[in-house]
Scaffold this active site. Sequence first.
Site, mmCIF file in Angstrom:
data_model
loop_
_atom_site.group_PDB
_atom_site.id
_atom_site.type_symbol
_atom_site.label_atom_id
_atom_site.label_comp_id
_atom_site.label_asym_id
_atom_site.label_seq_id
_atom_site.Cartn_x
_atom_site.Cartn_y
_atom_site.Cartn_z
ATOM 1 N N CYS A 108 0.856 -1.193 0.000
ATOM 2 C CA CYS A 108 0.000 0.000 0.000
ATOM 3 C C CYS A 108 0.888 1.239 0.000
ATOM 4 C CB CYS A 108 -0.994 -0.009 1.155
ATOM 5 S SG CYS A 108 -0.350 -0.526 2.738
ATOM 6 N N CYS A 110 2.707 2.400 3.298
ATOM 7 C CA CYS A 110 3.254 2.648 4.627
ATOM 8 C C CYS A 110 4.497 3.522 4.449
ATOM 9 C CB CYS A 110 3.612 1.340 5.316
ATOM 10 S SG CYS A 110 2.168 0.287 5.559
#
Lengths: 210, 114
Positions: A108, A110
């Site tokens: 994603c 992070c």
Amino acid sequence: MPHDHDHTEPPSDLELRVKALESLLLEKGLVNPDALNAIIETYEHKVGPKNGAHVVAKAWSDPDFKQALLTDATSAVADLGYMGRQGEHLTVVENIPSVHNLVVCTLCSCYPWTLLGLPPVWYKSAPYRARAVSEPRSVLAEFGTELPESTGIQVWDSTSEMRYLVLPMQPAGTEDWGEARLQALVSRNSMVGVELAKPASTLAQRDAES
Amino acid sequence: MKKFPGQPLEQDEPVFREPWEAQAFGLVIALHGQGAFSWDEWATALSESIRAAQEAGDPDTGETYYQHWLAALEKLTVSKGLSAPEEMAARKESWKQAYLATPHGQPIELKPAK
């Protein structure tokens, strides 16, 4: 031509979805409106790569801090007041002549928000997430970063529990510089690892122009 | 300097491109802060939503990131029992009607829920 003033054009579907969710969550007391505004204000204006640059410049000018940072980055940056909101841990990876570090989040996005603010668009894009792992050298080249063949590239994949910050190599000729001046050489991109810290000459040039 | 394909590299790009992105972002941080879900649960929901969008043909160049973010938030809100799809759809329609019923320039107010 008369303009129709008896209604307001509804916003986009996305905006309506957010308004719906927000009004429901506020109404149910699941979200506090002041807390919500404070969060947005903080991330829009208060956190950003300056925090990370502070950490890097301090590590360059204070060997004890650097040691603490490389041993336990989470505590070392907490001592400076930078604490992750999501309870995540931080690891600082040091660039050395033989190893260059590059940070990505393949799943994603992070990212060490507390130190760098929110990630730039390219960091969140599928091409970067995939290619940083499969062909890091060509990704670096697209950022204008050429490394010697003898320098290996280590790629770090972030997770919800572990975020990474790159400690770039200190530019030559800045050994006697103070922390404040050093900070100006530390870009966001250098702390993600797609670029190097700016050379000392960038500041010398700026001083000459001003 | 060559640009990373199709990606802006500006240092001073805005954190959020549109206000709704900031609202969606803030809601997730606020809900997590209240203990509505763990950060690991959030990261899982977000990666699933990104993967689903990619499978549905989204080029996933980072421009649509907050759309994935919002979809993950809606899904997690439902799976945590904080709201239901019907409730969200009904509320969305109420907002739309509120816009349509409000003269241009007036503040938009939601009618009390039935």
